[in-house]
Scaffold this motif. Structure first.
Motif, short mmCIF file in Angstrom:
data_model
loop_
_atom_site.label_atom_id
_atom_site.label_comp_id
_atom_site.label_asym_id
_atom_site.label_seq_id
_atom_site.Cartn_x
_atom_site.Cartn_y
_atom_site.Cartn_z
N GLU A 73 56.89 32.23 49.84
CA GLU A 73 55.47 31.90 49.78
C GLU A 73 54.60 33.16 49.97
O GLU A 73 53.62 33.38 49.24
N LYS A 74 54.98 34.02 50.91
CA LYS A 74 54.24 35.26 51.15
C LYS A 74 54.34 36.19 49.94
O LYS A 74 53.37 36.85 49.54
N ALA A 75 55.53 36.31 49.34
CA ALA A 75 55.69 37.17 48.16
C ALA A 75 54.83 36.68 47.00
O ALA A 75 54.20 37.46 46.29
N ALA A 76 54.77 35.36 46.84
CA ALA A 76 53.93 34.81 45.76
C ALA A 76 52.45 35.10 46.02
O ALA A 76 51.69 35.43 45.11
N ALA A 77 52.05 34.99 47.32
CA ALA A 77 50.65 35.29 47.66
C ALA A 77 50.33 36.77 47.41
O ALA A 77 49.24 37.11 46.90
N ALA A 78 51.25 37.66 47.76
CA ALA A 78 51.02 39.09 47.53
C ALA A 78 50.92 39.40 46.04
O ALA A 78 50.08 40.18 45.59
N GLU A 79 51.77 38.78 45.22
CA GLU A 79 51.71 38.99 43.79
C GLU A 79 50.39 38.47 43.21
O GLU A 79 49.77 39.10 42.33
N ALA A 80 49.95 37.33 43.71
CA ALA A 80 48.66 36.80 43.24
C ALA A 80 47.50 37.72 43.63
O ALA A 80 46.57 37.94 42.83
N ALA A 81 47.52 38.29 44.84
CA ALA A 81 46.47 39.22 45.27
C ALA A 81 46.47 40.48 44.41
O ALA A 81 45.41 40.99 44.00
N ALA A 82 47.68 41.00 44.10
CA ALA A 82 47.76 42.18 43.24
C ALA A 82 47.22 41.88 41.85
O ALA A 82 46.51 42.69 41.25
N ALA A 83 47.57 40.70 41.33
CA ALA A 83 47.04 40.32 40.01
C ALA A 83 45.52 40.19 40.04
O ALA A 83 44.83 40.60 39.09
N ALA A 84 44.97 39.66 41.14
CA ALA A 84 43.52 39.54 41.25
C ALA A 84 42.86 40.92 41.30
O ALA A 84 41.80 41.15 40.68
N ARG A 85 43.47 41.85 42.02
CA ARG A 85 42.92 43.20 42.07
C ARG A 85 42.96 43.86 40.70
O ARG A 85 42.01 44.53 40.28
N ARG A 86 44.05 43.68 39.96
CA ARG A 86 44.12 44.26 38.63
C ARG A 86 43.09 43.65 37.70
O ARG A 86 42.44 44.35 36.90
N ALA A 87 42.87 42.37 37.84
CA ALA A 87 41.86 41.72 37.00
C ALA A 87 40.46 42.21 37.34
O ALA A 87 39.62 42.46 36.46
N ALA A 88 40.17 42.40 38.67
CA ALA A 88 38.85 42.92 39.07
C ALA A 88 38.63 44.34 38.57
O ALA A 88 37.54 44.70 38.09
N ALA A 89 39.67 45.20 38.65
CA ALA A 89 39.55 46.57 38.14
C ALA A 89 39.31 46.58 36.64
O ALA A 89 38.48 47.35 36.12
N ALA A 90 40.02 45.72 35.92
CA ALA A 90 39.80 45.64 34.47
C ALA A 90 38.39 45.17 34.14
O ALA A 90 37.73 45.68 33.22
N ALA A 91 37.86 44.20 34.94
CA ALA A 91 36.50 43.72 34.72
C ALA A 91 35.48 44.82 35.00
O ALA A 91 34.51 44.99 34.25
N LEU A 92 35.70 45.58 36.08
CA LEU A 92 34.80 46.70 36.38
C LEU A 92 34.82 47.75 35.28
O LEU A 92 33.79 48.30 34.88
N GLU A 93 36.01 48.05 34.78
CA GLU A 93 36.12 49.05 33.71
C GLU A 93 35.41 48.58 32.45
O GLU A 93 34.70 49.35 31.79
N ALA A 94 35.59 47.28 32.14
CA ALA A 94 34.90 46.74 30.96
C ALA A 94 33.39 46.76 31.15
O ALA A 94 32.63 47.08 30.23
N LYS A 95 32.94 46.44 32.38
CA LYS A 95 31.50 46.46 32.67
C LYS A 95 30.95 47.89 32.55
O LYS A 95 29.86 48.10 31.99
N ALA A 96 31.68 48.87 33.10
CA ALA A 96 31.24 50.26 33.00
C ALA A 96 31.17 50.72 31.54
O ALA A 96 30.22 51.41 31.13
N ALA A 97 32.16 50.34 30.74
CA ALA A 97 32.12 50.71 29.32
C ALA A 97 30.93 50.07 28.62
O ALA A 97 30.25 50.70 27.80
N GLU A 98 30.64 48.81 28.99
CA GLU A 98 29.48 48.14 28.39
C GLU A 98 28.18 48.81 28.80
O GLU A 98 27.28 49.03 27.96
N VAL A 99 28.07 49.18 30.08
CA VAL A 99 26.86 49.86 30.55
C VAL A 99 26.71 51.22 29.88
O VAL A 99 25.61 51.61 29.45
N ALA A 100 27.82 51.96 29.75
CA ALA A 100 27.75 53.27 29.09
C ALA A 100 27.34 53.13 27.63
O ALA A 100 26.54 53.92 27.11
N GLN A 101 27.89 52.12 26.95
CA GLN A 101 27.52 51.90 25.56
C GLN A 101 26.05 51.54 25.42
O GLN A 101 25.34 52.04 24.52
N ALA A 102 25.55 50.70 26.35
CA ALA A 102 24.13 50.34 26.32
C ALA A 102 23.25 51.55 26.60
O ALA A 102 22.21 51.75 25.95
#
Length: 444
Positions: A73-102
């Protein structure tokens, strides 16, 4: 009854059953006093180490209680947290690219708007310059036709200003009516006599001198040559004139210097510049009254129409312009309106610049000169109409705008180069100067 008796009997018998003796641990065998005898019953040999003790060859390891039932259960929770962090970083990168393009799109749009605005401003400026030149020419011809030989409007304005400032004459003493005609007659006769005597004396003294000096042989001819044909200004300046820069080179340098001076002003205050007139060439005479091949060249005047006020701002402008002039080799950079640096007397300072101190003056005038490559004079004026308490300077500026088509400006600058030789006249200058080499000029 029999059945009940049997039950009672069984209960009695069950309760009366003798209790079993308690089990006790077996007594430890007695430690033999001697070596073990072969054939003894098996048991613990007191001579050998007990299994599991410190002396045993293979000690017993304690059990490890490291099993975690929630590990998965703990390993699954850690994997889910890592996936959430990767998704947040990807969203920030996409937002920064959008802001730079604008931001890039906005910058491109602003650059296009600025370029279009600059092009429209240049077109408007060119049209205004052409219109200003046409109006100036029409005004100049109209003034010439109207005034004839009475001189320019600036001269008339200066003369009227001087007349306005002239103190009133004291009243003449009145004389009686009977004595007035005789007194006037005597005064008139005395004046006429003095005037006639003065004219006779002057004629007797100066007419011979004028006749003598007007002789060409005594004033312009020397050593067999007539110096009225000398192409330079003074005897001996032919080599320095030919070695100096041409008029075209000096004019190009003056144009670049004026642009640098305007940029220095733009660093301190935002103004829009107006170019008035064109380059003016004035032919020069030599020392013997004849035309030479040298010319004075005055650059177009540049004006800024935005109002300028405040002593600190004007001082910063003077410092920046002085720094640029010093970098280009100009010497004697000074404020002509400053009592500490000018050679004007206090009355002239107040009359020319509107005050005796810097904080009360309407006009600041900066002058400098350079003799490195050519003899160049530069003049920069700053006019602060907020200091014009009497309105005299504002009235003069409006009159200039009306009659001379000059803009009512706060900053004006111009350059004048002296004794320049055009590149197209160099060969003629060399040929005309050859007969005067090693010749002594006439005494004057």
């Amino acid at each position: 009854m029999d059945g009940d008796d049997d039950a009672v009997t069984k209960k009695v018998v069950r309760r009366s059953r003798p209790a079993e003796p308690k089990r006790s641990r077996p007594a430890a065998p007695a430690t033999p006093s001697g070596p073990p005898v072969y054939g003894t019953p098996p048991g613990t040999d007191p001579a050998l180490p007990v299994y599991g003790s410190r002396d045993s060859a293979k000690p017993v390891e304690p059990a490890r209680h490291d099993f975690d039932p929630r590990a998965e259960e703990k390993a699954a929770a850690a994997e889910a947290a890592a996936a959430a962090r990767r998704a947040a970083a990807a969203a920030l990168e996409a937002k920064a690219a959008e802001v730079a393009q604008a931001a890039k799109a906005r910058a491109k749009k602003r650059a296009a708007e600025k370029a279009a605005k600059a092009q429209a401003a240049r077109a408007a400026y060119a049209a205004k310059k052409e219109r200003t030149a046409r109006i100036a020419e029409e005004t100049r011809w109209a003034r010439f036709e109207r005034n004839g030989q009475r001189g320019t409007y600036s001269y008339e304005r200066a003369r009227q200003r001087k007349l306005r400032r002239r103190p009133p004459r004291p009243p003449r003493p009145r004389v009686s009516g009977a004595a007035r005609p005789g007194e006037r007659a005597r005064k008139s006769a005395t004046v006429r006599n003095l005037l006639v005597a003065t004219l006779l004396i002057a004629a007797a003294i100066f007419i011979p001198i004028i006749v003598t000096n007007s002789s060409p042989s005594s004033s312009t001819v020397s050593d067999g040559v007539d110096w009225t044909g000398y192409p330079g200004q003074r005897a001996g300046d032919a080599q320095s004139t030919l070695a100096a820069q041409s008029k075209e080179q000096v004019v190009a340098q003056n144009t670049a210097l004026l642009a640098e001076l305007r940029a220095a002003v733009d660093d301190e205050v935002a103004v829009s510049w107006i170019e008035h007139g064109s380059t003016i060439d004035r032919p020069l005479e030599n020392a013997w009254g004849a035309p030479s091949l040298l010319r004075d060249s005055q650059s177009p005047r540049w004006y800024a129409a935005e109002p300028i006020s405040g002593q600190k701002l004007k001082q910063r402008l003077v410092d920046r312009v002085s720094e640029v002039l010093s970098d280009h080799g100009f010497q004697d950079v000074r404020l002509m309106n400053d009592p500490a640096t000018t050679f004007y007397p206090p009355k002239s300072i107040e009359r020319l610049y509107g005050g005796s101190k810097l904080d009360t003056q309407v006009v600041w005038e900066l002058k400098a000169s350079s003799v490195e490559d050519a003899y160049v004079d530069v003049t920069v004026t700053i006019t602060d109409f907020s200091k014009d308490k009497t309105g005299e300077f504002a009235a003069d500026a409006e009159a200039d705008a009306e009659h001379l088509d000059l803009p009512v400006s706060s900053i004006a600058m111009t350059l004048t180069s002296h004794a320049l030789l055009a590149a197209s006249d160099a060969q003629e200058f060399r040929e005309r100067a050859a007969p005067f080499e090693d010749k002594k000029p006439p005494r004057r």
